[in-house]
Design a protein around this motif. Structure first.
Motif, PDB file in Angstrom:
ATOM      1  N   LYS A  66      -2.856   7.253 -11.205  1.00  0.00           N
ATOM      2  CA  LYS A  66      -1.918   6.206 -11.948  1.00  0.00           C
ATOM      3  C   LYS A  66      -0.513   6.649 -12.158  1.00  0.00           C
ATOM      4  CE  LYS A  66      -6.018   4.229 -14.154  1.00  0.00           C
ATOM      5  NZ  LYS A  66      -6.699   3.665 -15.325  1.00  0.00           N
ATOM      6  N   ARG A  67       0.109   7.288 -11.278  1.00  0.00           N
ATOM      7  CA  ARG A  67       1.349   7.472 -11.334  1.00  0.00           C
ATOM      8  C   ARG A  67       1.998   6.507 -10.813  1.00  0.00           C
ATOM      9  NH1 ARG A  67       2.179  13.378  -8.504  1.00  0.00           N
ATOM     10  NH2 ARG A  67       4.376  13.082  -9.319  1.00  0.00           N
ATOM     11  N   ASP A  68       3.437   6.518 -10.873  1.00  0.00           N
ATOM     12  CA  ASP A  68       4.770   5.642 -10.479  1.00  0.00           C
ATOM     13  C   ASP A  68       4.520   5.544  -9.149  1.00  0.00           C
ATOM     14  OD1 ASP A  68       5.198   4.861 -12.874  1.00  0.00           O
ATOM     15  OD2 ASP A  68       6.653   6.319 -13.001  1.00  0.00           O
ATOM     16  N   MET A  69       4.648   4.561  -8.354  1.00  0.00           N
ATOM     17  CA  MET A  69       4.945   4.170  -6.840  1.00  0.00           C
ATOM     18  C   MET A  69       6.185   3.659  -6.675  1.00  0.00           C
ATOM     19  SD  MET A  69       1.966   5.069  -5.586  1.00  0.00           S
ATOM     20  CE  MET A  69       1.626   4.020  -4.102  1.00  0.00           C
ATOM     21  N   PRO A  70       7.219   4.488  -6.570  1.00  0.00           N
ATOM     22  CA  PRO A  70       8.897   4.156  -6.446  1.00  0.00           C
ATOM     23  C   PRO A  70       9.143   3.428  -5.151  1.00  0.00           C
ATOM     24  CG  PRO A  70       8.609   6.268  -6.718  1.00  0.00           C
ATOM     25  CD  PRO A  70       7.355   5.875  -7.050  1.00  0.00           C
ATOM     26  N   ARG A  71       9.870   2.435  -5.001  1.00  0.00           N
ATOM     27  CA  ARG A  71      10.112   1.876  -3.816  1.00  0.00           C
ATOM     28  C   ARG A  71      10.597   2.930  -2.753  1.00  0.00           C
ATOM     29  NH1 ARG A  71      14.046  -2.654  -6.110  1.00  0.00           N
ATOM     30  NH2 ARG A  71      14.431  -0.846  -7.485  1.00  0.00           N
ATOM     31  N   THR A  72      11.397   3.828  -3.291  1.00  0.00           N
ATOM     32  CA  THR A  72      11.880   4.777  -2.465  1.00  0.00           C
ATOM     33  C   THR A  72      10.663   5.599  -1.701  1.00  0.00           C
ATOM     34  OG1 THR A  72      13.619   5.234  -3.630  1.00  0.00           O
ATOM     35  CG2 THR A  72      13.299   7.025  -2.308  1.00  0.00           C
ATOM     36  N   LEU A  73       9.604   5.935  -2.517  1.00  0.00           N
ATOM     37  CA  LEU A  73       8.452   6.608  -1.907  1.00  0.00           C
ATOM     38  C   LEU A  73       7.694   5.932  -0.939  1.00  0.00           C
ATOM     39  CD1 LEU A  73       6.159   8.933  -1.992  1.00  0.00           C
ATOM     40  CD2 LEU A  73       4.978   7.600  -3.596  1.00  0.00           C
ATOM     41  N   LEU A  74       7.600   4.569  -1.182  1.00  0.00           N
ATOM     42  CA  LEU A  74       6.783   3.558  -0.563  1.00  0.00           C
ATOM     43  C   LEU A  74       7.441   3.271   0.960  1.00  0.00           C
ATOM     44  CD1 LEU A  74       5.672   0.660  -2.705  1.00  0.00           C
ATOM     45  CD2 LEU A  74       4.254   2.699  -1.821  1.00  0.00           C
ATOM     46  N   LEU A  75       9.043   3.337   0.859  1.00  0.00           N
ATOM     47  CA  LEU A  75       9.733   3.203   2.118  1.00  0.00           C
ATOM     48  C   LEU A  75       9.720   4.649   2.932  1.00  0.00           C
ATOM     49  CD1 LEU A  75      12.064   1.821   3.693  1.00  0.00           C
ATOM     50  CD2 LEU A  75      13.684   2.893   2.230  1.00  0.00           C
ATOM     51  N   CYS A  76       9.762   5.773   2.174  1.00  0.00           N
ATOM     52  CA  CYS A  76       9.729   6.967   2.975  1.00  0.00           C
ATOM     53  C   CYS A  76       8.437   6.939   3.697  1.00  0.00           C
ATOM     54  CB  CYS A  76      10.127   8.152   2.103  1.00  0.00           C
ATOM     55  SG  CYS A  76      11.871   8.152   1.575  1.00  0.00           S
ATOM     56  N   THR A  77       7.470   6.672   2.888  1.00  0.00           N
ATOM     57  CA  THR A  77       6.023   6.945   3.395  1.00  0.00           C
ATOM     58  C   THR A  77       5.901   6.007   4.624  1.00  0.00           C
ATOM     59  OG1 THR A  77       4.966   7.706   1.259  1.00  0.00           O
ATOM     60  CG2 THR A  77       3.565   6.615   2.900  1.00  0.00           C
ATOM     61  N   ALA A  78       6.392   4.791   4.870  1.00  0.00           N
ATOM     62  CA  ALA A  78       6.197   3.679   5.525  1.00  0.00           C
ATOM     63  C   ALA A  78       6.906   4.494   6.854  1.00  0.00           C
ATOM     64  CB  ALA A  78       6.899   2.380   5.199  1.00  0.00           C
ATOM     65  N   MET A  79       8.075   4.948   6.688  1.00  0.00           N
ATOM     66  CA  MET A  79       8.654   5.471   7.746  1.00  0.00           C
ATOM     67  C   MET A  79       8.121   6.659   8.524  1.00  0.00           C
ATOM     68  SD  MET A  79      12.842   5.405   6.274  1.00  0.00           S
ATOM     69  CE  MET A  79      13.604   6.027   7.526  1.00  0.00           C
ATOM     70  N   LEU A  80       7.453   7.466   7.520  1.00  0.00           N
ATOM     71  CA  LEU A  80       6.783   8.670   8.103  1.00  0.00           C
ATOM     72  C   LEU A  80       5.451   8.004   8.873  1.00  0.00           C
ATOM     73  CD1 LEU A  80       6.169  11.638   7.949  1.00  0.00           C
ATOM     74  CD2 LEU A  80       4.830  11.218   5.937  1.00  0.00           C
ATOM     75  N   VAL A  81       4.859   7.069   8.589  1.00  0.00           N
ATOM     76  CA  VAL A  81       3.674   6.684   9.094  1.00  0.00           C
ATOM     77  C   VAL A  81       4.152   5.951  10.424  1.00  0.00           C
ATOM     78  CG1 VAL A  81       1.864   4.885   9.179  1.00  0.00           C
ATOM     79  CG2 VAL A  81       2.317   6.592   7.222  1.00  0.00           C
ATOM     80  N   GLY A  82       5.512   5.405  10.557  1.00  0.00           N
ATOM     81  CA  GLY A  82       5.883   4.438  11.637  1.00  0.00           C
ATOM     82  C   GLY A  82       6.252   5.796  12.629  1.00  0.00           C
ATOM     83  N   ARG A  83       6.814   6.853  12.146  1.00  0.00           N
ATOM     84  CA  ARG A  83       7.380   8.017  13.463  1.00  0.00           C
ATOM     85  C   ARG A  83       6.016   8.487  13.793  1.00  0.00           C
ATOM     86  NH1 ARG A  83       9.914  11.997   9.521  1.00  0.00           N
ATOM     87  NH2 ARG A  83       9.973  13.018  11.695  1.00  0.00           N
ATOM     88  N   ALA A  84       5.029   8.779  12.941  1.00  0.00           N
ATOM     89  CA  ALA A  84       3.936   9.522  13.861  1.00  0.00           C
ATOM     90  C   ALA A  84       3.197   8.514  14.537  1.00  0.00           C
ATOM     91  CB  ALA A  84       3.020   9.701  12.700  1.00  0.00           C
ATOM     92  N   ALA A  85       3.081   6.991  14.319  1.00  0.00           N
ATOM     93  CA  ALA A  85       2.377   6.385  15.246  1.00  0.00           C
ATOM     94  C   ALA A  85       3.271   6.124  16.450  1.00  0.00           C
ATOM     95  CB  ALA A  85       2.493   4.906  14.522  1.00  0.00           C
ATOM     96  N   VAL A  86       4.521   5.876  16.477  1.00  0.00           N
ATOM     97  CA  VAL A  86       5.333   5.804  17.702  1.00  0.00           C
ATOM     98  C   VAL A  86       5.141   6.920  18.396  1.00  0.00           C
ATOM     99  CG1 VAL A  86       7.706   5.826  18.489  1.00  0.00           C
ATOM    100  CG2 VAL A  86       7.079   4.171  16.744  1.00  0.00           C
TER     101      VAL A  86
END
Length: 210
Positions: free
Chosen positions: A54-74
């Protein structure tokens, strides 16, 4: 201030340092596909652990994680580790354009990102000096992202391993130095122009009248 630096350091470890080191190590022992799958698994662990705790989910974390997943998928689709390393360089150039562009039009994106790490009164963001500081910080970040892109491409000429080292270690150091430079510049600028920020202490209620 300490909490802000701590949160930024944790975010850097979660989305840059650990995934890069993980990929660099596994790439040599188990191959590209398992290494990239491990990176995707790490991203899931980070989000899942924050939800469970139940820790904070800042927008910066979500953005960076989405970019990380996108990079790995590509990289999985193209079966190329070079693509995985090269994507952040392209992303850094885009971030350079976003940071500098937002500063040029007087609506610095740094003001929005700051809300993920620091709780400041809404009226403070309308202060002319504060807005100027956010603009200057946006320009500093833009320059940092351009240096980061050049550094990644330069190291990639020596191989994928060197590129991953650049992303996992040198990019992290550059980001840490940029954070320190932005915090120091902003603090000095605000104090020089007469804007003083104080850390709020705990409010102690007055004793009830007998």
């Amino acid at each position: 201030m300490r909490k802000t630096i701590k949160d930024a350091a944790i975010l850097l470890l979660e989305t840059v340092v650990i995934p890069s080191v993980l990929l660099a190590l596994l790439l040599n022992f188990v191959g590209l596909v398992p290494a990239l799958c491990a990176v995707l698994g790490w991203a899931a662990v980070v989000i899942g652990a924050r939800r469970l705790m139940k820790r904070d989910m800042p927008r910066t974390l979500l953005l960076c994680t989405a970019m990380l997943v996108g990079r790995a998928a590509v990289a999985l689709v193209t079966s190329s580790a070079v693509v995985y390393v090269l994507q952040p360089a392209v992303g850094s150039v885009l971030m350079f354009l976003i940071f500098v562009g937002s500063a040029m039009i007087g609506r610095p994106i740094t003001a929005r990102l700051a809300k993920d790490f620091v709780r400041l009164p809404a009226e403070l963001f309308k202060h002319r000096t504060v807005n100027r500081v956010f603009i200057e910080v946006a320009l500093l970040w833009g320059g940092s992202r351009l240096i980061d892109a050049a550094m990644t491409i330069g190291f990639l000429h020596w191989g994928v391993g060197a590129g991953l080292m650049s992303r996992g270690i040198l990019s992290g150091l550059l980001t840490a130095l940029t954070v320190a430079a932005c915090v120091g510049h902003g603090w000095r600028k605000l104090r020089r122009d007469g804007v003083t920020l104080r850390l709020a202490g705990r409010h102690t209620p007055a004793p009830a009248a007998a």
